[in-house]
Structures are given as C-alpha cells and as structure tokens.
Design an enzyme around this catalytic site. Structure first.
Site, PDB file in Angstrom:
ATOM      1  N   LYS A 113       0.873  -1.167   0.000  1.00  0.00           N
ATOM      2  CA  LYS A 113       0.000   0.000   0.000  1.00  0.00           C
ATOM      3  C   LYS A 113       0.911   1.217   0.000  1.00  0.00           C
ATOM      4  CE  LYS A 113      -4.120   1.790   2.282  1.00  0.00           C
ATOM      5  NZ  LYS A 113      -3.734   3.182   2.386  1.00  0.00           N
ATOM      6  N   ASP A 115       2.101   5.015  -0.014  1.00  0.00           N
ATOM      7  CA  ASP A 115       1.578   6.159   0.724  1.00  0.00           C
ATOM      8  C   ASP A 115       1.839   7.449  -0.041  1.00  0.00           C
ATOM      9  OD1 ASP A 115       0.318   7.496   2.698  1.00  0.00           O
ATOM     10  OD2 ASP A 115       1.955   7.398   4.143  1.00  0.00           O
ATOM     11  N   TYR A 224      -4.249  -0.957 -10.369  1.00  0.00           N
ATOM     12  CA  TYR A 224      -5.651  -1.309 -10.540  1.00  0.00           C
ATOM     13  C   TYR A 224      -6.077  -0.939 -11.949  1.00  0.00           C
ATOM     14  CZ  TYR A 224     -10.595  -1.554  -8.964  1.00  0.00           C
ATOM     15  OH  TYR A 224     -11.908  -1.871  -8.775  1.00  0.00           O
ATOM     16  N   LYS A 310      -2.818  -2.176   7.694  1.00  0.00           N
ATOM     17  CA  LYS A 310      -1.925  -1.036   7.931  1.00  0.00           C
ATOM     18  C   LYS A 310      -0.769  -1.454   8.832  1.00  0.00           C
ATOM     19  CE  LYS A 310      -3.847   3.028   7.639  1.00  0.00           C
ATOM     20  NZ  LYS A 310      -3.686   4.195   6.783  1.00  0.00           N
ATOM     21  N   CYS A 405      10.430  35.857  24.335  1.00  0.00           N
ATOM     22  CA  CYS A 405      11.509  35.239  23.567  1.00  0.00           C
ATOM     23  C   CYS A 405      12.550  34.661  24.521  1.00  0.00           C
ATOM     24  CB  CYS A 405      12.150  36.279  22.642  1.00  0.00           C
ATOM     25  SG  CYS A 405      13.599  35.624  21.793  1.00  0.00           S
ATOM     26  N   CYS A 408      15.953  36.933  23.844  1.00  0.00           N
ATOM     27  CA  CYS A 408      16.051  38.374  24.103  1.00  0.00           C
ATOM     28  C   CYS A 408      14.965  38.897  25.030  1.00  0.00           C
ATOM     29  CB  CYS A 408      16.056  39.154  22.785  1.00  0.00           C
ATOM     30  SG  CYS A 408      14.437  39.192  21.980  1.00  0.00           S
ATOM     31  N   CYS A 423       9.081  36.108  17.670  1.00  0.00           N
ATOM     32  CA  CYS A 423       9.733  37.163  18.427  1.00  0.00           C
ATOM     33  C   CYS A 423       9.821  38.343  17.465  1.00  0.00           C
ATOM     34  CB  CYS A 423      11.128  36.737  18.870  1.00  0.00           C
ATOM     35  SG  CYS A 423      12.089  38.147  19.437  1.00  0.00           S
ATOM     36  N   CYS A 429      17.380  40.706  18.339  1.00  0.00           N
ATOM     37  CA  CYS A 429      17.377  39.346  18.884  1.00  0.00           C
ATOM     38  C   CYS A 429      18.517  38.539  18.244  1.00  0.00           C
ATOM     39  CB  CYS A 429      16.018  38.712  18.602  1.00  0.00           C
ATOM     40  SG  CYS A 429      15.877  37.044  19.219  1.00  0.00           S
TER      41      CYS A 429
END
Ligand code: IVH
Length: 668
Positions: A113, A115, A224, A310, A405, A408, A423, A429
């Site tokens: 199967k 994904d 298929y 699965k 933050c 800072c 921030c 910063c």
C-alpha cells in the site's frame, strides 16, 4: 439516552479536532487506528440513533482534495477506498469471510500500500488522455498537464493488446530522497516544510505550473485496471500485462493461495519496507479473479473483495525531560521536546518536534510524562500521545508555551491565521541577527567561503558583526586575533568576502533575506527591475506584473523597502561595492543563470542538438558532466532517457528537467 447524546457530541467534537490536526496542521496527535476506532464508534451510534442526525457530523464528510484552479471531472467509475485492518486476526477474518461467501477456491493478490496520492489515468487507443485526482471519490481535479511530467507514467503505451478505452489507477509518490532534498531547499528558502512525502506529492500535483511539477521528481506505481475489455479475468495477470505496456507495476506484487502465504507476506514486508525508496503504509490484499470480485461486490464505501492491512507505526515510549524553544532567522519560535534517549527504527531519538502551541495544548503535556514518539512518514520524530496512566505525584508541571523570547526576552506575538509564535525583535534578537547573516553568506546567496555558522556567532559575540554589511569592514588583524582562527583563515575569509563583491545582482537580491523571496523570485525581480533603485521604487502593481509574483510576495517586498533600517543596510552594502545592478555583460547576454550547476544530458532532443545544449550550459555558467552522481544538480532529459540513469537520479534525488524547463531556466 442523554448519555448517548453526550457521547455522540463528544466524539464529533474530538474527531473534528483530530481532522484539523491531521489535514490542516499536518500534525496528528493520535494514531490512525485510534482515529478509525473513534469514527467507527460514532458511525455505529449514529446508525442506532438516527434521531441525532447532524449534517455537519464528521461521518458526513467524505475526504476531498478538490481545489480551485483545476477543472473538475466526474469519474466514470467512482474511486473507492479500502477497509482498514490493523491485526493479523482481522486479516484472517477477511480471508474467512471471502472463503465463506465464495465457497470455491480463490487466489489473493498481495501488494504494497503505497503512501502517496491516488490518481486515475484514462487511456484511449494507447494514449494518456486524462489524469484525475481522487477528489471526493465521485469527481476530482483534472491534473493531466502535471501528471504528464511524471516520467514513470507512459504517455503512449508500448506493445499491443490494450483495450481501446480503459483506466489505470495508482499512487503518485515522492521518493524519500527527493522529499528530503526538497525539504532542505525549502528550509533554505524559508518556505514551510512538507510533513511527509504524501503531502509533498499531493501538494506538488496541485501546483499550477507543470514545469515546476516536472522539476520535483515525482514517481508513480499503478495497481488497478478498470474497463470493459480487460486482457484477462484476473487482476494479478492484468497487472503483469500492464507492465508490458510500460506501466510501473510493483515487483513486490505476489499471488497468495493460503492464509499462511498472506501472513508470510505481512511478516516479510513489515520489515523489508524500511529499505524501500518510497513510503508505504501497509499491504493491500485483493481477490485476484475479477468474476469472484463481482460476486463479492461492494459495501457502500469499499469493495468486499479487498482489504488494507496497515503497518503498525513504529513508536517508542520514553520520558519527556524538558521542552526548549528555538528561535529561527525569521523570529519563529519552535518548541522542541528533550527526551530520555530511546531507540526507534534503528536510530536513537533524543528530541522531537512539538510544532506549535496548539499541539502542546492538544497533547496536554506535562514535564516527566511518558510519551509516545513516532517516526512515521516524517524526518523529525514527533510525539503522538501521552500515557496518562503513567502519571504519578512525581510528574511535573503542565507544559505551557512561553510568552517571551527565550533569547532576548521580547514578548512574543502570534499573527492572525498563523500557528507559530514570533519574536518581533528582528533587529535586536541575536539568533535572528546571526541567522540573517548566515543566510547572506550562504552558497546560493553571496557564497562567502571560510565562514560557517560558528564563525558568524563568534564574530557577533565579539562585536565585529552587527549585520551582514559589517563583513566588508572586517580587518585581517581582527580575525586573526580570535580564538581558533589564525592568519591563514583570516586571509581566506577576507578573500572570500572580497570575491563576494563580484556576485551578480540577482543573488544579492536573494541575500537580502526578504521574506518569501527565494532564489527564483530574486532572479525574476532582478531581471525585471535591473537595479536596486528601480526595485526599491517599484509599485505594488509593477511587482505583481512580474511573472510568478503574487500578492504575498509583493507586499513583503514593499514592506521590506519601507523600513528605513533596511534601506540603510542596502546603502552600506552599496558603499562596500556589492553589485546593485545587473552588469552590462549580463544585460547583454553572457549570463550566469546556471551558476556552477552540474548538469548531465541524457536522451534525445527535439529543439536543439546535444552539442548545442552542452554549449548553452557552459555559456550560462553551468558545467556539463557525463555521469550522474550525488553532485549532479540537474539531468536535462530528452526522450528515451536511459533507465539506469533515471533510477540513479531518483535514488539520489537529482532533479530531472525537460528541454522546455531548461530553456525556461536560461531565458528572461
Ligand atoms: S486498491 C477499490 N491498491 O489506498 C480498490 N489502493 O484506501 C482501490 N493505495 O485510495 C484501491 N496502494 O490511494 C489499492 N496497492 C494498492 C494501493 C492502494 C495505495 C491507496 C489508494 C486508495 C487507498 C485505499
């Protein structure tokens, strides 16, 4: 009765939340199985109590991938999904059900199967005429132009004996290597990362630009066949025949004659799938004979003749030690879980992404919690659940998203419609400042050799760099006196900085680090406006007039130049001698569009000869080599590209481009 009503309402609310986590945030907090179990319970309750019907219930929602901008097409045969099973016991029950209903010998085709994202291909007289996504199962998006760029999908069938009209269904996939490379590029360009190859494949298929799709290296497996005059009455045999017509049919497909065969298939692939180049999430078992399939028929949603098993997502249980918060170049704050190290599918996991505040809240995380970590389809492991029964009086505090933050101290902000906290102190910063400098010197920007992120941080700490323009004021003596750096590296660094003065204007535009202005957009802007003054003075309308530039980018560009300090930064770069316009040479045509790109030519071409392409690559600053390696940036592929090269390219995640893509790359 009241109790049932409450249960129904709670399930609806929870399922809505999980749907949102899964489809919108791409960050599910429960496993597929838990989700399916809850959905099944809700379905059962709703069936038993029709008086509580609600058109908005999650059971009424059929997963749809329909999006704007594509023409919608009705499927001639609806695209159904499969019933899911999670245990060998459930597979046995399926087998026994089929045996009882058929009451005659039967064979089962076992297959992987895949994904990715499902696709339906229509062939008329051997030609691909239409490719449509699943959509809501009844109608989907016509993505033919995009699908035609997928090289493993035949546009014209080989051999003979195919029906004049039939459909092939399969899965469009992005191989792991391509996915990882794409995410590395997106990270560099500050674009949001794809959570897994499935999302990357479906996102790519929905791009409005087939050339961009072509460059993404998608693949497809078909599994298929549908139509009136199929070659045989057996699914397995039809697939073998389809392989002869040029379709990519998985070599992992097998016929099983007993339940034991099926169990062995599960046992083998449960482990072997980890070595596959593409993502798989289970096994599909189908009754092979088409007449037996017809005999078994369908339930409202799925065939009775097939079932999906699965794979158990690999997960591990470990303790949450602490949560740290990292600040990126844009100021986005990412929460990271620090875990007691644990083994998970062959690697030691110490950290896991927590994505954002909503995810933390949804998990109801506490420090010291025992948490489940999964790798699933993601590169970065994530926490998918908390074992709440393992909580004791020792369990620590509830984890809360920080308000300031961590570096800072500035109060964080959350922009409307965005999941992330930022921030806002982008000028003060430290990680934002050093992050911007690192971007400025990176390979695709100013390409300054000899300076890595540690050096940038060191220079910043020593007060030598306030922003990237200070690079051009550095003196060899200042560098040589620093720890770990001697005369030799000082000379190298200074030489690298000096060489960057020759870097062409379009890469300077990219180096500025304007939000949403990646390498390609920077190039478009540079060639459209030709110099910084024109770019700075461009109106929104003029910006929107440039190919591929939409409102998001235009307003980000406007906002950047509206800031006095950014204009100041540009002034300082200009004073240092950085290229602020396209040079005469480039305007006249000797261009560096391919800037060092290593390109392999393969196949035969219709617009130019191979030698002409070789000359073009060199004229535009690229390099033409003969064989594909990890260093190759692109393969310029014509018709009949060799399969060995194709396989190698896919394995290494090398971008494959067509003649047209290439000609686009070197033209204005
Ligand atoms: S057969 C009527 N075979 O899984 C049967 N599906 O829930 C049609 N898938 O939508 C599907 N690998 O996208 C089939 N070998 C395989 C598959 C496969 C992946 C996907 C497909 C489908 C979903 C089923």
């Amino acid at each position: 009765m009241e109790q049932i009503k409450t249960e129904i309402e709670t399930l609806r609310k929870q399922l809505d939340e999980h749907n949102y986590n899964y489809y919108v945030l791409n960050a599910p907090v429960i496993s597929d199985k838990e989700f399916d179990d809850m959905m099944a319970r809700l379905q059962k309750l709703e069936e038993e109590h029709p008086e509580y019907y609600d058109a908005g219930s999650p059971t009424q929602r059929v997963g749809s991938d329909i999006s704007d901008g594509f023409v919608q097409v009705e499927h001639r045969y609806p695209m159904l999904s499969l019933g899911n099973t999670y245990t060998e016991g459930e597979v046995k029950a399926f087998y026994e059900r089929v045996a009882a209903l058929l009451a005659e010998p039967f064979a089962i085709t076992a297959e992987l199967k895949f994904d990715g994202t499902s696709i339906s291909l229509t062939y008329e007289n051997g030609l691909l005429v239409r490719a449509v996504t699943r959509g809501d199962g009844t109608r989907g998006d016509d993505v033919t132009a995009n699908v035609k760029t997928i090289r493993s999908i035949p546009l014209k069938l080989r051999g003979s004996g195919y029906p004049s009209y039939f459909e092939m269904r399969g899965e469009v996939l992005m191989p792991w290597s391509v996915f990882e490379k794409l995410n590395r590029e997106r990270e560099e360009q500050e674009e949001p990362l794809f959570a897994n190859p499935r999302n990357a494949a479906s996102g790519t298929l929905k791009l409005q630009n087939p050339a961009a799709v072509a460059a993404r290296g998608l693949d497809a497996y078909l599994y298929y066949m549908l139509g009136e005059n199929l070659p045989t009455g057996n699914h397995y045999e039809n697939m073998q025949i389809a392989r002869g017509w040029g379709f990519k049919i998985s070599e992992a497909m097998r016929q099983c004659h007993t339940l034991d065969d099926m169990m062995r298939y599960i046992a083998y692939w449960d482990d072997a799938r980890k070595n596959l180049p593409v993502a798989t999430d289970g096994i599909v078992f189908k009754v092979s004979s088409l007449s037996q399939q017809r005999q078994l028929g369908y339930t409202a949603k799925s065939p009775r003749w097939a079932i999906a098993y699965k794979f158990q997502a690999e997960r591990a249980l470990t303790r949450l030690d602490s949560v740290s918060f990292q600040v990126g170049r844009t100021g986005a704050v990412t929460p990271v879980a620090n875990l007691v190290p644990v083994q998970l599918s062959g690697t030691t996991v110490k950290r896991a992404s927590l994505h954002n505040a909503d995810i933390i809240e949804g998990l109801d995380l506490h420090i010291g919690d025992m948490v489940y970590v999964e790798k699933g389809g993601e590169i970065i492991p994530k926490i998918t659940g908390v074992d709440k029964t393992a909580r004791t009086s020792q369990t620590g505090e509830k984890v809360r998203f920080i308000k300031e933050c961590p570096v800072c101290g500035t109060p964080l902000v959350r922009y409307e419609g965005e999941a992330a906290h930022y921030c806002p102190n982008d000028t003060g910063c430290p990680p934002q400042i050093t992050g911007k400098i690192e971007h400025f010197i990176s390979r695709k920007a100013m390409d300054i050799d000899g300076i890595g992120s540690e050096t940038v941080e060191l220079f910043y700490r020593k007060g030598l760099l306030g922003d990237a323009s200070d690079l051009y004021k550095l003196q060899p003596g200042q560098i040589a006196s620093l720890e770990r750096l001697g005369d030799k590296s000082a000379t190298n660094i200074i030489a690298g900085i000096k060489a960057s003065l020759q870097v062409p204007f379009e890469r300077v535009v990219y180096a500025l680090g304007i939000r949403f202005v990646g390498e390609t957009v920077a190039k478009k802007l540079a060639f459209a406006f030709k110099n910084i003054e024109a770019l700075v003075n461009a109106t929104e309308e003029e910006l929107l007039g440039v190919d591929e530039i939409g409102e998001k980018i235009a307003s980000s560009v406007m906002a950047y130049f509206a800031e006095e300090r950014n204009m100041d930064f540009i002034r300082r770069l200009k004073e240092a001698g950085v290229q602020m316009s396209l040079s005469e040479e480039r305007l006249q045509g000797v261009k560096d569009r391919l800037h060092g790109a290593i390109i392999v030519i393969s196949g035969t071409f219709s617009k130019h000869s191979r030698d002409e392409y070789k000359a073009m690559i060199e004229n535009f600053g690229g390099k033409n080599t003969g064989s594909v390696s990890a260093k190759t940036d692109y393969i310029l592929a014509g018709e009949n590209m060799g399969p060995a090269k194709l396989e190698k390219a896919n394995k290494l995640g090398v971008k494959i481009i067509s003649e047209d893509d290439f000609l686009n790359m070197i033209s204005d």
